[in-house]
Design a protein around this motif. Structure first.
Motif: not given
Lengths: 312, 474
Positions: A45, A50-52, B104, B238-239
């Protein structure tokens, strides 16, 4: 093509991924192995923006996952753990929708979705609603979606998990074909045989950390030691002592067999055979004992548990 | 700018088209839309016809005159209620069905995804609503040859459209922030109750026949719609959408976050107080805005003097100083208890204004603070016009010197609190942003507002009455 440096992600004080370093060039396949909850999906992800990341950075197809998120997403084809299909849509309409999302023109969408549906044996079901598909068909359609925009990088989470052997073979052949067309691929899987068949590199992740990484051969050598060989004779040796060359080490022996390990089989094996034949001993067979990836995986997990226990 | 919007809207419409097509494959959506579009206007036609027959037979034609436009508004509103269901489901429904992740992971921007979903939830119910209005108008025309004035028709169409946008944008905010459809449905009360109250208000306006008031409703709703869309976009993450699996009430985390922000890493009380002054200074633009709002309130009060003049007997100030002091002494006003009462009263108003402000982007909180200024403007102008300018000054100025800055500071803190929802700090969840804003509000309250309120209250009970009596007796 894909590089991560100290890639880490923290959720509410818990490090789900901690200091992951990966490097993959075009045409390489990496199998990301690890127990459930090890951090595989979180890593994927982050690689799809999508995830930072909480710490570290990742460059995907030359783009930074934080600073150029949209470009990263356009470069990546993702097969998610949950396929995420729209049940009321027909298959061809579903692919057409994602084709539009990825900015393909009408001709490209038609051409590519027809080809993918054909390649995955779904062309007869193209107008069928996805809700009526079997698990395997759904998996193939999701994979077709991931490939639709012809991405240079593929992130595939359990690509063959719900498939019958024939479909799984079809998917594995597709992945091999993609590798030869210079795609960079990361496969998250629990299927070690599949990983061994498809991957150039293996990374084993546990508690968010990479505990072992490298080519399959190097991992086998590092974790399980030199390769083992077994020599069998046509009849019992009746006490005849076998002297192994200096680069070989005996592991075990029996009445009509001997097992040894060596890191230089290309020198040791011909020399040993020559010696035995000159002594007139009836050699029946000489074979390499397989070091399975499963043993590599279990050994890596065991080593990491020992280290964790030692740290405690 | 136009090009930019076009580039954003194109991909957003891909989402919209898919979702609208999907909605029309679901009989659970089609059935109520058809019923509300075709059958309900028919029922309203019947009701209108019966009402007209009734008033023709028994008189009171005004009921019929007002009922027919009112039913036009109702016919327009009912189909858009479906939009709430679609919008509530938009993000969280996809999350529950696990179909959100491929979306996403796609190159669509947050704005494109958000606008796409917003339009998908708005367009079909709105079209149904327009169709319902058309069916109703045709029916009423055939029955009694009634047609609305063009202005009324525009008002109803605008009102219907803007109500749909408000409901959808509010519901999409909820949908993007919750982890289950069930939770989203429960939180929908925050939309249903205000909209129900709004419809009741509009109904009163329509039966009252003050159709020009509808323009204000349209304007107010348009502002709310913009704020809600802004809120939704500001909090679209999104997260959070993918990472958060459970809505858990983590009291320990709530307290820790609030306390850390409240203490603000201060090493001693002086350090803490400096941080409070820092916040107050950072509110200077908001304080300026508040000054303008309070002055506007004052002027509104001044403007009411000619419309609602005070009865002359109330302006009889003969021996007023003795009567005034007599009443205050009877209450025990000029005492510590009196000061305590004043402080509690003012604190109650501040808390009420803050709570209202938090849920209305600060708007209702500011209105609450403007009301005393309207009253003040009205009363002072009456006193000045009656020739009692010195009395006016004596009743307000002593404690007003402290209370008016309190109102300005409170208003600024409320606007900041309300603005948290519209423009949160980056890298923070909506909950964390609100908790930090609440902590800032508490710091201002404890560090500045409360000390000023205490000072103002003692002046109000100890000094103001004597000065007022002194000036009156002179």
């Amino acid at each position: 093509m894909l590089e991560t440096h100290d890639l880490s992600k923290q959720f509410d004080g818990f490090w789900a991924v901690d200091g992951v370093n990966l490097s993959l060039s075009a045409g390489e396949v990496l199998a990301l192995l690890g127990p459930n909850g090890a951090g595989k999906t979180t890593t994927v992800r982050m690689l799809t923006s999508i995830l930072r990341p909480t710490r570290g950075r990742a460059i995907v197809n030359g783009y930074d996952v934080v600073l150029q998120a949209d470009r990263v997403r356009a470069s990546v084809g993702v097969l998610t753990e949950q396929h995420g299909l729209y049940n009321r849509m027909p298959a061809h309409e579903y692919l057409d929708f994602f084709g539009q999302v990825y900015g393909l023109d009408a001709h490209q969408r038609k051409q590519r979705s027809d080809r993918l549906l054909h390649d995955f044996g779904l062309e007869k079901s193209r107008k069928q609603r996805i809700g009526e598909f079997s698990k395997g068909m759904r998996q193939k359609l999701a994979l077709a979606r991931a490939l639709l925009h012809d991405p240079p990088i593929l992130l595939l989470d359990e690509p063959t998990s719900a498939m019958d052997p024939e479909s799984a073979r079809l998917v594995r052949d597709t992945i091999k074909r993609l590798r030869s067309s210079k795609r960079t691929i990361i496969i998250c899987t629990h299927n070690l045989a599949e990983a061994e068949e498809l991957a150039d590199k293996i990374a084993i992740i546990r508690d968010g950390r990479i505990i072992a990484q490298g080519t399959i051969a190097s991992l086998k050598l590092n974790l399980l030691g030199p390769t083992e060989y077994e020599l069998r004779f046509a009849s019992p040796l009746n006490g005849t002592k076998i002297t192994l060359p200096s680069d070989a080490e005996e592991v075990a022996h029996g009445e009509d067999w001997i097992r040894y390990r060596t890191s230089q089989p290309e020198l040791v094996n011909p020399a040993l055979l020559r010696d035995l034949l000159s002594l007139g001993l009836p050699v029946l067979s000489l074979q390499q004992l397989p070091h399975s990836l499963e043993r590599v995986y279990l050994q890596a997990i065991q080593n990491s548990e020992k280290m964790a226990a030692a740290n405690v | 700018m136009f090009e930019w919007w076009r580039s954003q809207l194109g991909p957003a419409l891909i989402i919209t088209r898919r979702e609208v097509r999907d909605q029309f494959r679901d009989w659970r959506i089609i059935l109520p839309v058809v019923a509300l579009t075709i059958f309900f206007p028919g029922l309203m036609n019947f009701t209108a016809g019966q009402a007209v027959s009734f008033v023709e037979e028994y008189g009171a034609p005004i009921i019929g005159e007002r009922l027919i436009p009112f039913l036009l508004m109702v016919v327009g509103f009912f189909p858009i209620s479906v939009s709430l269901v679609i919008a509530l489901e938009s993000f969280v429904g996809e999350k529950e069905r696990r179909s959100i992740e491929p979306l996403l992971s796609s190159p669509l921007t947050d704005l494109q995804l958000y606008i796409g979903k917003l339009l998908a939830a708005t367009i079909p119910p709105l079209l149904a609503s327009y169709l319902g209005i058309t069916v109703y108008l045709i029916g009423v025309y055939i029955q009694i040859a009634w047609t609305p004035t063009p202005i009324l028709l525009i008002q109803i169409l605008l009102l219907t459209t803007i109500q749909a946008i408000v409901m959808v944008s509010g519901a999409v905010v909820i949908s993007a922030q919750t982890t289950s459809v069930r939770a989203a449905n429960l939180l929908a009360s925050f939309i249903i109750i205000p909209v129900a109250l709004l419809i009741q208000g509009e109904s009163i306006v329509m039966f009252w026949g003050r159709y020009h008031v509808l323009w204000w409703a349209i304007l107010g709703l348009a502002v709310i719609a913009i704020l809600l869309i802004r809120t939704g976009l500001a909090h679209f993450n999104r997260e959070e959408m993918l990472g958060r699996e459970l809505d858990v009430l983590n009291l320990r985390w709530i307290w820790r976050t609030y306390w850390q922000a409240l203490v603000a890493q201060a090493r001693n009380p002086l350090d803490w107080y400096k941080s409070v002054l820092g916040i107050a200074l950072s509110y200077r633009w908001l304080a300026g805005m508040m000054v303008v709002m309070l002055m506007t309130g004052f002027l509104v009060g001044v403007a009411q003097v000619n419309r609602f003049p005070l009865p002359t007997e109330l302006m009889d100030l003969d021996n007023f100083d003795q009567r005034f002091m007599g009443v205050l002494n009877a209450w025990g006003f000029s005492s510590v208890a009196g000061a305590g009462y004043v402080i509690l009263h003012n604190l109650r108003v501040i808390v009420l204004a803050s709570v209202l402000g938090l849920f209305s982007f600060g708007v209702l909180g500011v209105i609450v603070l403007m009301i005393p200024m309207v009253m003040l403007g009205y009363l002072l102008t009456n006193l000045i016009m009656a020739g009692f300018a010195s009395v006016a000054v004596a009743t307000v100025l002593p404690h007003g010197i402290l209370e008016i800055p309190v109102m300005i500071l409170t208003g600024a803190a409320i606007i900041r609190l309300g603005a948290t929802l519209v423009a949160p700090a980056k890298e923070m969840s909506i909950g964390e942003a609100v908790l930090r804003a609440l902590a800032d509000w508490t710091r201002i309250l404890l560090g500045l507002i409360l000390p000023l309120l205490i000072g103002a209250a003692f002046i109000e009970v100890m000094l103001t009455p004597f000065l007022t009596a002194l000036v009156m007796g002179r």
